[in-house]
Write a protein that holds these residues in place. Structure first.
Motif, mmCIF file in Angstrom:
data_model
loop_
_atom_site.group_PDB
_atom_site.id
_atom_site.type_symbol
_atom_site.label_atom_id
_atom_site.label_comp_id
_atom_site.label_asym_id
_atom_site.label_seq_id
_atom_site.Cartn_x
_atom_site.Cartn_y
_atom_site.Cartn_z
ATOM 1 N N CYS A 52 0.808 -1.213 0.000
ATOM 2 C CA CYS A 52 0.000 0.000 0.000
ATOM 3 C C CYS A 52 0.847 1.273 0.000
ATOM 4 C CB CYS A 52 -0.970 -0.001 1.173
ATOM 5 S SG CYS A 52 -0.156 0.088 2.785
ATOM 6 N N CYS A 57 3.063 -0.065 7.603
ATOM 7 C CA CYS A 57 2.076 -1.148 7.416
ATOM 8 C C CYS A 57 2.794 -2.502 7.415
ATOM 9 C CB CYS A 57 1.312 -0.952 6.117
ATOM 10 S SG CYS A 57 0.080 -2.230 5.806
ATOM 11 N N CYS A 59 2.531 -4.786 5.401
ATOM 12 C CA CYS A 59 2.904 -5.219 4.055
ATOM 13 C C CYS A 59 4.309 -4.724 3.657
ATOM 14 C CB CYS A 59 1.879 -4.775 3.026
ATOM 15 S SG CYS A 59 1.867 -3.018 2.680
ATOM 16 N N HIS A 66 -1.693 -6.551 0.279
ATOM 17 C CA HIS A 66 -3.124 -6.219 0.154
ATOM 18 C C HIS A 66 -3.652 -6.688 -1.201
ATOM 19 C CE1 HIS A 66 -2.826 -3.446 3.592
ATOM 20 N NE2 HIS A 66 -1.621 -3.184 3.107
#
Ligand code: ZN
Length: 129
Positions: A52, A57, A59, A66
């Protein structure tokens, strides 16, 4: 004046109802399906995984990434994309399927009309003897 327009309209409806469809059985079947077409889109829906961009985050380091659904289509030879929210994913997938159906039906009616023309030509030839 209004009365006159009304008469013309009624005659038009009558004529279009009684005039036979200039197509064959194949064309009639495809036209019937065409009349039932629901909202459609000519594009493809692809689900990919992405980071993202937020450095804090999950990720950014280990994941998982995501899931993003992207609608893709061509416009003036350029590929365009549009993000599709999760809530609308199923709905948009239905539009895509309907778009494919529409494309098939357009090809089907075109084929039917070509066949219709060819059969008329053959008929004229055989009438001449
Ligand atoms: Zn993230």
């Amino acid at each position: 004046m209004h009365f006159f327009v009304d008469i013309i309209w009624k005659v038009y409806i009558l004529v279009s109802m009684t005039r036979p469809l200039m197509t064959n059985e194949r064309g009639k079947t495809a036209l019937k399906s065409l009349r039932k077409i629901k909202p459609f889109i000519q594009a493809s829906l692809n689900v990919t995984k992405k980071r993202c961009g937020n450095p804090r985050c999950r990720c950014a380091q280990e994941g998982p990434l995501h899931e993003v659904a992207l609608l893709t289509w061509k416009e003036e030879n350029r590929t365009r994309t549009l993000y599709v929210p999760v809530k609308l994913r199923q709905e948009v997938e239905r539009w895509v399927q309907e778009g494919k159906l529409l494309k098939r039906l357009v090809a089907e009616v075109s084929q039917a009309q070509r066949e219709f023309l060819t059969s008329k030509k053959k008929l004229r030839k055989s009438n001449k003897g």
